[in-house]
Design an enzyme around this catalytic site. Sequence first.
Site, PDB file in Angstrom:
ATOM      1  N   GLN A  88       0.807  -1.217   0.000  1.00  0.00           N
ATOM      2  CA  GLN A  88       0.000   0.000   0.000  1.00  0.00           C
ATOM      3  C   GLN A  88       0.840   1.267   0.000  1.00  0.00           C
ATOM      4  O   GLN A  88       0.301   2.373   0.011  1.00  0.00           O
ATOM      5  CB  GLN A  88      -0.934   0.002   1.218  1.00  0.00           C
ATOM      6  CG  GLN A  88      -1.930  -1.148   1.216  1.00  0.00           C
ATOM      7  CD  GLN A  88      -2.690  -1.277   2.529  1.00  0.00           C
ATOM      8  OE1 GLN A  88      -2.536  -0.477   3.450  1.00  0.00           O
ATOM      9  NE2 GLN A  88      -3.511  -2.310   2.629  1.00  0.00           N
ATOM     10  N   HIS A 152      -0.659  -0.269   5.540  1.00  0.00           N
ATOM     11  CA  HIS A 152      -0.990   0.801   6.486  1.00  0.00           C
ATOM     12  C   HIS A 152       0.094   1.877   6.596  1.00  0.00           C
ATOM     13  O   HIS A 152       0.654   2.122   7.657  1.00  0.00           O
ATOM     14  CB  HIS A 152      -1.313   0.221   7.859  1.00  0.00           C
ATOM     15  CG  HIS A 152      -2.407  -0.790   7.837  1.00  0.00           C
ATOM     16  ND1 HIS A 152      -2.771  -1.527   8.935  1.00  0.00           N
ATOM     17  CD2 HIS A 152      -3.237  -1.205   6.835  1.00  0.00           C
ATOM     18  CE1 HIS A 152      -3.756  -2.339   8.622  1.00  0.00           C
ATOM     19  NE2 HIS A 152      -4.055  -2.163   7.336  1.00  0.00           N
ATOM     20  N   GLU A 246     -13.931   4.240  10.655  1.00  0.00           N
ATOM     21  CA  GLU A 246     -14.358   5.299  11.569  1.00  0.00           C
ATOM     22  C   GLU A 246     -14.169   6.692  10.979  1.00  0.00           C
ATOM     23  O   GLU A 246     -13.257   6.926  10.181  1.00  0.00           O
ATOM     24  CB  GLU A 246     -13.545   5.244  12.869  1.00  0.00           C
ATOM     25  CG  GLU A 246     -13.700   3.978  13.674  1.00  0.00           C
ATOM     26  CD  GLU A 246     -12.858   3.979  14.936  1.00  0.00           C
ATOM     27  OE1 GLU A 246     -12.947   2.997  15.694  1.00  0.00           O
ATOM     28  OE2 GLU A 246     -12.117   4.966  15.179  1.00  0.00           O
ATOM     29  N   TYR A 256      -7.507   7.292  20.233  1.00  0.00           N
ATOM     30  CA  TYR A 256      -8.659   6.849  19.453  1.00  0.00           C
ATOM     31  C   TYR A 256      -8.845   5.327  19.474  1.00  0.00           C
ATOM     32  O   TYR A 256      -9.679   4.804  18.749  1.00  0.00           O
ATOM     33  CB  TYR A 256      -8.576   7.433  18.035  1.00  0.00           C
ATOM     34  CG  TYR A 256      -8.822   8.917  18.092  1.00  0.00           C
ATOM     35  CD1 TYR A 256     -10.094   9.435  17.938  1.00  0.00           C
ATOM     36  CD2 TYR A 256      -7.794   9.798  18.409  1.00  0.00           C
ATOM     37  CE1 TYR A 256     -10.347  10.793  18.056  1.00  0.00           C
ATOM     38  CE2 TYR A 256      -8.028  11.157  18.539  1.00  0.00           C
ATOM     39  CZ  TYR A 256      -9.307  11.655  18.362  1.00  0.00           C
ATOM     40  OH  TYR A 256      -9.562  12.995  18.506  1.00  0.00           O
ATOM     41  N   TYR A 267      -9.446 -10.181   9.991  1.00  0.00           N
ATOM     42  CA  TYR A 267      -9.824 -10.758   8.698  1.00  0.00           C
ATOM     43  C   TYR A 267      -9.921 -12.278   8.731  1.00  0.00           C
ATOM     44  O   TYR A 267     -10.531 -12.883   7.853  1.00  0.00           O
ATOM     45  CB  TYR A 267      -8.849 -10.291   7.608  1.00  0.00           C
ATOM     46  CG  TYR A 267      -9.078  -8.839   7.248  1.00  0.00           C
ATOM     47  CD1 TYR A 267     -10.114  -8.465   6.402  1.00  0.00           C
ATOM     48  CD2 TYR A 267      -8.285  -7.834   7.783  1.00  0.00           C
ATOM     49  CE1 TYR A 267     -10.344  -7.138   6.076  1.00  0.00           C
ATOM     50  CE2 TYR A 267      -8.505  -6.502   7.471  1.00  0.00           C
ATOM     51  CZ  TYR A 267      -9.536  -6.164   6.616  1.00  0.00           C
ATOM     52  OH  TYR A 267      -9.777  -4.841   6.314  1.00  0.00           O
TER      53      TYR A 267
END
Length: 372
Positions: A88, A152, A246, A256, A267
């Site tokens: 990613q 990520h 979120e 958070y 997953y």
Amino acid sequence: MNKIQFLLLAFFFSSSQAQTNPNDIPLQDEVKNCSFETVANGIPIPWGMAWLPDGSLLVTEKSGILYHIKNGRKSQIKNVPEVYNHGQGGLLDIALHPNYAKNPWIYLTLASSEGEGKGGNTQLIRAKLQNGSLSAIESLYKCAPNTTKGQHFGSRIAFDNAGYLYFSAGERGDHFVNPQDINRDNGKIYRLNDDGSIPKDNPFVGKTGAKEAIYSYGHRNPQGLAKNPVTGAIWEHEHGPKGGDEINIIKKGANYGWPIVTYGIDYDDSTISTKKEKPGIENPIYYWVPSIAPSGMAFVTSNRYPNWKGHLLVGSLKFQYLELLKLKGNKVIARQKIATDIGRVRNVVQAPDGYIYIGVEGKGIIKIVPNK
């Protein structure tokens, strides 16, 4: 109380609970009140968009190309730093200095292999654009250490009304290590001065071992970051696991919750946490179950879209549409599909001309034009 009264009370209670559960807001079908014009094609994964004062557009492409789109023609900016194009990671977001006319800096986030260890991690740089090439490149922040994991990286950039720069970095797949530890990078929202220095009032300045650039923590993979034009607050959205994406309002020093609390599961269907909330942890203002895989977010302030004005747009990678979230203050009160089945929406931006542009994987940049 008889049985019928008890059942009615139970029904009322469950109904009132459902109304306060943001996940129960239905997704309305698309209203065909706009058309879509391709501005630039042939951009496999368009990540970030920023408009120069002359009306031309800069677009980052994940593999490491920075495109310049002017008068319908597409060219490549030279001297872009090498990116760690893995999983990613790659060339990520882009933003101009809020006062670009006097401070002509361009800010970029990317996955970079600079620094300690194999692999890469999220980096924030700034540069100037001269004669079709980046110059005066400066590294403002580099998350450490590097890792060969492919997930990520984040990452988005936003400026607040005071001129502070915020950028996001995902937790790099180490969710039981990074996001809850302020002595470690990743799983964080960072706040810097525009030159990369650390504001003296950042929440962890002076704390032994802390990464003083951190503004908030406990994040998973934030791929949306935008300033609310009414309140000035920085809003963020992030990918949850299997369920539990979120939307959060970023507060100084706030936790958070990832992975202590979550609305999703892993997953492999295993439980990450049995808790959805906990004292001392900020609750999201909205969450999606199932996950939509949100990417990019924009508040609509343009008069070109009277029915959208004052509300929030978020792209969906998973379901391949643009979502309009109607707001009342800080609450989501309705949801609407825009651009159904258009493709994996990587980003959405309101341009200086007031039009909404979306970056769609495999297609490029698409302009949303309201029907007259």
